[in-house]
Every structure is written in C-alpha cells, then in structure tokens.
Design a protein around this motif. Structure first.
Motif, mmCIF file in Angstrom:
data_model
loop_
_atom_site.group_PDB
_atom_site.id
_atom_site.type_symbol
_atom_site.label_atom_id
_atom_site.label_comp_id
_atom_site.label_asym_id
_atom_site.label_seq_id
_atom_site.Cartn_x
_atom_site.Cartn_y
_atom_site.Cartn_z
ATOM 1 N N TYR A 358 14.575 3.816 6.936
ATOM 2 C CA TYR A 358 13.149 3.079 6.863
ATOM 3 C C TYR A 358 12.388 4.319 6.773
ATOM 4 C CZ TYR A 358 12.849 3.602 12.023
ATOM 5 O OH TYR A 358 13.039 4.083 13.162
ATOM 6 N N VAL A 359 11.110 4.196 6.101
ATOM 7 C CA VAL A 359 10.369 5.358 5.793
ATOM 8 C C VAL A 359 8.608 4.932 6.164
ATOM 9 C CG1 VAL A 359 9.146 6.945 4.036
ATOM 10 C CG2 VAL A 359 11.562 6.065 3.843
ATOM 11 N N GLY A 360 8.272 5.607 7.132
ATOM 12 C CA GLY A 360 6.841 5.086 7.713
ATOM 13 C C GLY A 360 5.944 6.065 7.135
ATOM 14 N N ALA A 361 4.612 5.579 6.500
ATOM 15 C CA ALA A 361 4.065 6.178 5.744
ATOM 16 C C ALA A 361 2.473 5.895 6.047
ATOM 17 C CB ALA A 361 3.833 5.802 4.114
ATOM 18 N N ALA A 362 1.615 7.020 6.145
ATOM 19 C CA ALA A 362 0.074 6.903 6.311
ATOM 20 C C ALA A 362 -0.748 6.795 5.415
ATOM 21 C CB ALA A 362 -0.004 8.233 7.469
ATOM 22 N N PRO A 363 -1.562 5.713 5.247
ATOM 23 C CA PRO A 363 -2.673 5.729 4.314
ATOM 24 C C PRO A 363 -3.991 6.539 5.345
ATOM 25 C CG PRO A 363 -2.552 3.609 5.754
ATOM 26 C CD PRO A 363 -1.532 4.378 5.787
ATOM 27 N N VAL A 364 -4.950 6.860 4.625
ATOM 28 C CA VAL A 364 -6.280 7.307 5.451
ATOM 29 C C VAL A 364 -6.812 6.075 6.200
ATOM 30 C CG1 VAL A 364 -8.227 8.480 5.225
ATOM 31 C CG2 VAL A 364 -6.418 9.240 3.805
ATOM 32 N N VAL A 365 -6.765 6.132 7.628
ATOM 33 C CA VAL A 365 -7.417 5.210 8.358
ATOM 34 C C VAL A 365 -7.123 3.742 7.979
ATOM 35 C CG1 VAL A 365 -9.086 6.988 9.550
ATOM 36 C CG2 VAL A 365 -9.666 5.645 7.353
ATOM 37 N N GLY A 366 -6.218 3.463 7.585
ATOM 38 C CA GLY A 366 -5.596 2.113 7.242
ATOM 39 C C GLY A 366 -6.133 1.668 5.901
ATOM 40 N N ARG A 367 -6.902 2.292 5.084
ATOM 41 C CA ARG A 367 -7.371 1.823 3.785
ATOM 42 C C ARG A 367 -6.209 2.006 2.772
ATOM 43 N NH1 ARG A 367 -13.700 2.419 3.456
ATOM 44 N NH2 ARG A 367 -13.864 0.412 4.722
ATOM 45 N N VAL A 368 -5.977 0.737 2.154
ATOM 46 C CA VAL A 368 -4.876 0.670 1.159
ATOM 47 C C VAL A 368 -5.432 0.058 -0.066
ATOM 48 C CG1 VAL A 368 -3.046 0.476 2.766
ATOM 49 C CG2 VAL A 368 -4.420 -1.606 2.554
ATOM 50 N N GLY A 369 -6.095 -1.314 -0.009
ATOM 51 C CA GLY A 369 -6.865 -1.729 -1.322
ATOM 52 C C GLY A 369 -5.505 -2.319 -2.051
ATOM 53 N N GLY A 370 -6.135 -3.232 -3.127
ATOM 54 C CA GLY A 370 -5.115 -4.059 -3.755
ATOM 55 C C GLY A 370 -4.206 -3.458 -4.603
ATOM 56 N N GLY A 371 -4.827 -2.234 -5.167
ATOM 57 C CA GLY A 371 -3.613 -1.391 -6.143
ATOM 58 C C GLY A 371 -2.682 -1.005 -5.443
ATOM 59 N N THR A 372 -2.986 -0.492 -4.124
ATOM 60 C CA THR A 372 -2.023 0.189 -3.434
ATOM 61 C C THR A 372 -1.026 -1.021 -3.092
ATOM 62 O OG1 THR A 372 -3.496 1.969 -2.419
ATOM 63 C CG2 THR A 372 -1.316 1.445 -1.235
ATOM 64 N N LEU A 373 -1.144 -2.069 -2.524
ATOM 65 C CA LEU A 373 -0.165 -3.294 -2.368
ATOM 66 C C LEU A 373 0.334 -3.370 -3.390
ATOM 67 C CD1 LEU A 373 -2.904 -5.173 -0.062
ATOM 68 C CD2 LEU A 373 -0.850 -3.833 0.904
ATOM 69 N N THR A 374 -0.144 -3.796 -4.407
ATOM 70 C CA THR A 374 0.633 -4.028 -5.757
ATOM 71 C C THR A 374 1.469 -2.931 -6.193
ATOM 72 O OG1 THR A 374 -1.188 -5.406 -6.478
ATOM 73 C CG2 THR A 374 0.658 -5.080 -8.204
#
Length: 573
Positions: A358-374
């Motif tokens: 398993y690999v834990g990854a950090a966005p910047v302060v929780g911001r992901v956005g629709g493009g990131t999720l897809t």
C-alpha cells in the motif's frame, strides 16, 4: 397554639432572596422533550431525514427560491448540504452579517466514506460529480469525506443516483446526527494490525445510519474506530472511539474512549477502562450515542456536545450508566492502547500482509479535484491496484499494489498532484475550507497554506532532513478548529489582527499540541503565546524562525511539542 414562621435572613439580617430554580438543560430523560430553542423546535416539527423527499420531488424542480427556511438552514445538513459563502465578502464582516447575507445560492456537499475502500469505479463517480456539478472542486477532509462546492439543488437527485451505484452516501454527513466514521485506511491489509475494524463499522452503519431514532441528537456525534497500532484515527478528539488493543486473556478487541472534541472549548476524550469485543462493539456504540441523545445538554448549542456531559459526570458514572441503563451487562476492565508504532498518515510505501503493497500519498492540504480522482482511478487500473482509502490527515492511500508495479504507481501519482515522497511540511500540513467557501471563516486557509508549504520547502529543505520527528502545521480559518489547531505542533487560528493601526488577515498561534497517531507517545493540547499574532503574509517567516530555534535548542529525541511546552515565551515569538 399559634405557630410562628420565621423569614429566612442573610448574614446581614435582611430577608434572604429565594433560591433560584436552576434552568433546565434540555436533557430528555431529566427535563422532558419540550424544545428550548429553535434548533430543537424544527427537529421535532419535521424529522430531518424526511427532507430528502422534498429535495427530490420539489426543490430540485422549483429551484433555490422554493426552499423553506428551516429546510435550507437546518434539515439540509442531515443530507450533507450547507449553503456556501458568497464570493467577495471579506473576513471582517463574517461576524457582523446575518447568515442569509453571507450565503450563496450554491452548496457545499459532503460525501461520507467511513473508511471504506474506493474502487476505480467509485473514484470515477466521485471525479465525475466534481467535474459535472462542482466546477472541478473536491477536497479530502480530515473526516475522510469528499467535500464539493458549487453544487446546485437541481443536481442533487442525479448526484445521489450516481453515489448509490457505488455504495456511497451523504446520509447524516452533517447535522445533529452520527457523522462520518473514521476508520483505519489500512484495515484488513496491514501486516501489523491488531484487529480489522471494518466489520464493526459496516455493522454499525447497517443497523443505525439513517435510523430516525438517532437523527435528533443535541449536536453532532463523531466516531472513530481502528485496530491499527499507529493509532491512525485521532481517537482522542472524537465523541466515541474504539481503539484496537490486545487483552491478555480475551484476545483482540477495543478500548473505549468517549467525550473528545475541540472547537472553542477543547477537551480530549477519556478512557472508560473497559474492554469491548468486536461482537459487542455495535451495541456499545449504540449505547453511547443514546446516552448522548437522552442526557446530552440541548438548551445551549455551545454546551451541547458529549464532552460537556462527560466533564460533569466523569468516566466512572458514564460507564455505570452505559452498563446499567443501556447495555444491561457489565463490561470487563481492559488495557489501554500501546504507544503508537509510527505516524498514522500511512504516507510512503509499505508491505501488506499478503505480499502486495500500500502506498500513502499527499495532495496539497487535501485538494484533489475531479481530474485527480478520475486520473487516480485510471492509474489504479493500469497498475493492477485494488482500491484507495482516505485518511484522517487529508491523505490518500492506494491499496493492493503488486510488488513489481510499485515504482510505476509512485511515479504516476506525481502528475496527479499526489506524492508518496512529500516534503516535511507538505506531509504534515492540513487546512480547513477557509473563507473561500465557509460562512464562518475569517481568513483564507487552503491557498495560504499552499503558499507557506512552497516557501518552507525552499527555506527549510536542508533543515528538514536533519529532523527525526514530524512537525505538524494546521491552519484554521476561524476559532472552531475544524483543522484541529490545538493538537498540532504549530496551530494557526484565523482572525483579523491589527498591525501598526492597520487591520489585516492573521492568525493566533497555538504551539505544542499533539495526538498519539501523529508520531507522539501521547496526546495533549497546545499552548498559546501571549500577544503572538502573525499576519497571513508572514507565516512562513514565523515557522522558519521557530523550527530553526527548535532544531538548535532541543535535547536528544525531544519532540517539537515537548520543546514548545518547556520553552520560554520569548523564544517562541
């Protein structure tokens, strides 16, 4: 014979005033259920959960102007909906304007995940909702929710339809109700797990989420359940937490904590000292939430959290009431959780018990956005990974990565704005929604924190490599502590400050807070430094200064929190 009555007198011989009758606190089992304020009135006048039918049948067709006030500002919350802040209103006006003057015709929407695995299909649904209805917005919150903005009421039936296809929901994501559950992001797959809490969470949800009998609580009720030894669900600050422990005679189970919470009156939860088996856990959870419903204070909203009842009762009485009135049996004494084995954000690459990673990854302060999720959904499928989970630290954990595809996954995360190799401050900084969308906020948080991270990565890159402990930076836009400022190494509480006669956005500083799952042996609240308030434009300067002083002054193995509590105030300026 004449009986003479004597009028009570005070110490000066004057007639004593009659004793005041204490005001009722709105405790249903003591004072009855008569509403003592408007919040209690509207919850009794119309069951909050029933508002979904009106949204789907009426409001989604007739639009924003058709929404009844108690639905808009009250019952909508039980389905994860709050009106968001109207753009262009500065923080100095937050406390002076009425709610209707601050709000826009759009909504913030929370989708609860409850520690569940998000398959590629689920990630695509979440990403599609962001792109189609939320102007591309999506945040990972520190409650493991996905939070959207710019949602129109007309879109809600379709959003719910899409969520239903992948087993996600917004039921009681907000409101005076059982909010989203925090669960371990590595439940069921970690090689060092004490107990897999997933079946417990699933059973509680199946039996109780959406139950009208639990939809009128004094205020919100937060739950955390984890069986991982990293203590990864910030158990000290939830209304109820079940923490994995190994009983010397009874095997693996849970230690029960109650009454934690932050905001303007922070209080860490307390152990009841009992051992709870996995089979007992749903009934114990149900007992605690019913104690809150029946005995919680309802007269004043700012005293309506479970922590105030626990403060008055104490853990011994709470345990007695739980066992005698709600369970009907005694729970055995149990051990406390062991100190955390490592930070509970799960960032980086870790081997699972089945040989995958398993690999834990950090966005910047929780911001992901629709493009990131897809894009994350596509990446998972391309490397043959199983799913993803969200963390209580605004991070994402990818599960079930084949050993020979780990490097490919790690490299593929970077273009998505996620990194498994974050800098010290990108990894350990969280921020609430802030003034961009929140009606309670006074200052900007997300963009401010992102700029601070970028500056500190340049200024403290070499210094960070020398530090053997994480340093958490939590940024909050108002006093309510959604970003847990009192439990951070450096916590920043947003406010309007005055510098040389000029008002500007700034922050009050809290130093030395900690939670067990953040790499500390125990949790504790931070201290404030008298007179220390920092303009938003000078946060990076301050953090650099105090971190360098810590690095120079600390003793061997001393954490930032330990140092901050012993340091003189002059050193912390």
């Amino acid at each position: 014979m004449t009986t003479q009555t004597t009028t009570p007198q005070d110490a000066a011989g004057r007639p004593a005033r009659p004793a005041r009758t204490p005001k009722p606190n709105g405790q249903w089992k003591i004072d009855g259920t008569t509403p003592l304020n408007h919040n209690e009135e509207f919850k009794q006048e119309g069951p909050p959960l029933e508002v979904r039918e009106r949204i789907e049948s009426t409001y989604a067709h007739e639009g924003f102007d058709s929404i009844a006030d108690d639905d808009l500002h009250g019952r909508f919350r039980w389905w994860g909906l709050y009106t968001q802040r109207k753009p262009g209103i500065d923080g100095g006006r937050t406390a002076t304007l009425e709610p209707h003057e601050l709000e826009d015709r759009y909504f913030m929407l929370r989708v609860r995940t409850d520690g569940a695995e998000l398959t590629p299909d689920a990630l695509r649904v979440l990403g599609g909702i962001s792109e189609d209805f939320g102007r591309g917005t999506a945040d990972v919150t520190d409650r493991q929710n996905i939070q959207y903005h710019w949602i129109e009421i007309e879109s809600m039936p379709e959003i719910w339809r899409r969520l239903d296809t992948v087993g996600l929901e917004t039921t009681t994501a907000c409101g005076d109700s059982p909010r989203a559950f925090l669960g371990s992001p590595v439940a069921g797959i970690a090689s060092d797990e004490i107990i897999d809490a997933t079946p417990v969470i699933d059973e509680i949800k199946r039996r109780f989420i959406g139950d009208p009998a639990l939809a009128n609580l004094p205020r919100k009720f937060k739950t955390a359940i984890s069986g991982h030894p990293s203590l990864d669900v910030v158990h000290e600050i939830n209304d109820i937490s079940l923490v994995g422990v190994e009983h010397p005679e009874r095997g693996a189970g849970f230690d029960l904590w109650v009454g934690g919470g932050l905001s303007t009156a922070p209080r860490l939860g307390e152990r009841l000292g009992v051992f709870v088996t996995a089979d007992q856990a749903p009934d114990v959870w149900h007992g605690v939430i019913r104690i809150f419903r029946d005995y919680g204070y309802r007269r004043l909203r700012n005293k309506a959290r479970l922590k105030f009842l626990l403060k008055d009762w104490g853990p011994e009485k709470f345990r007695e009431v739980l066992e005698t009135e709600y369970l009907g049996y005694a729970l055995p004494d149990g051990p406390p959780p062991a100190p955390a084995t490592r930070p509970g954000d799960h960032v980086g690459v870790h081997e699972q018990k089945d040989g995958d990673f398993y690999v834990g990854a950090a966005p910047v302060v929780g911001r992901v956005g629709g493009g990131t999720l897809t894009g994350l959904a596509d990446l998972l499928e391309s490397v043959g990974a199983r799913s993803a989970r969200l963390t209580a630290h605004q991070k994402v954990v990818v599960l079930g990565v084949p050993a020979d595809r780990v490097d490919e996954l790690v490299d593929g995360l970077e273009p998505l704005g996620l990194t498994a190799r974050p800098s010290l401050f990108r990894r350990n900084t969280i921020a609430c929604t802030g003034i961009e969308f929140c009606k309670l906020a006074i200052v900007d948080t997300k963009d401010t924190a992102a700029r601070v991270i970028a500056e500190l990565e340049q200024r403290l890159d070499e210094q960070a490599e020398q530090l053997d402990r994480p340093i958490s930076l939590n940024v909050n836009g108002c006093p309510n502590s959604c970003a847990r400022i009192q439990t951070a190494d450096i916590g920043l509480k947003g406010q309007i400050i005055t510098v040389d006669g000029e008002q500007m956005p700034g922050f009050q500083v809290h130093l030395g807070g900690s939670l067990a799952g953040q790499g500390h042996d125990a949790g504790g609240l931070g201290r404030t430094v008298r007179g220390l308030k920092i303009p938003a434009t000078e946060i990076a300067d301050y953090v650099e200064r105090v971190v360098r002083r810590y690095a120079a002054d600390r003793t061997d193995g001393e954490s930032f929190a330990e140092w901050a509590h012993r340091a003189d105030e002059a050193v912390l300026q």
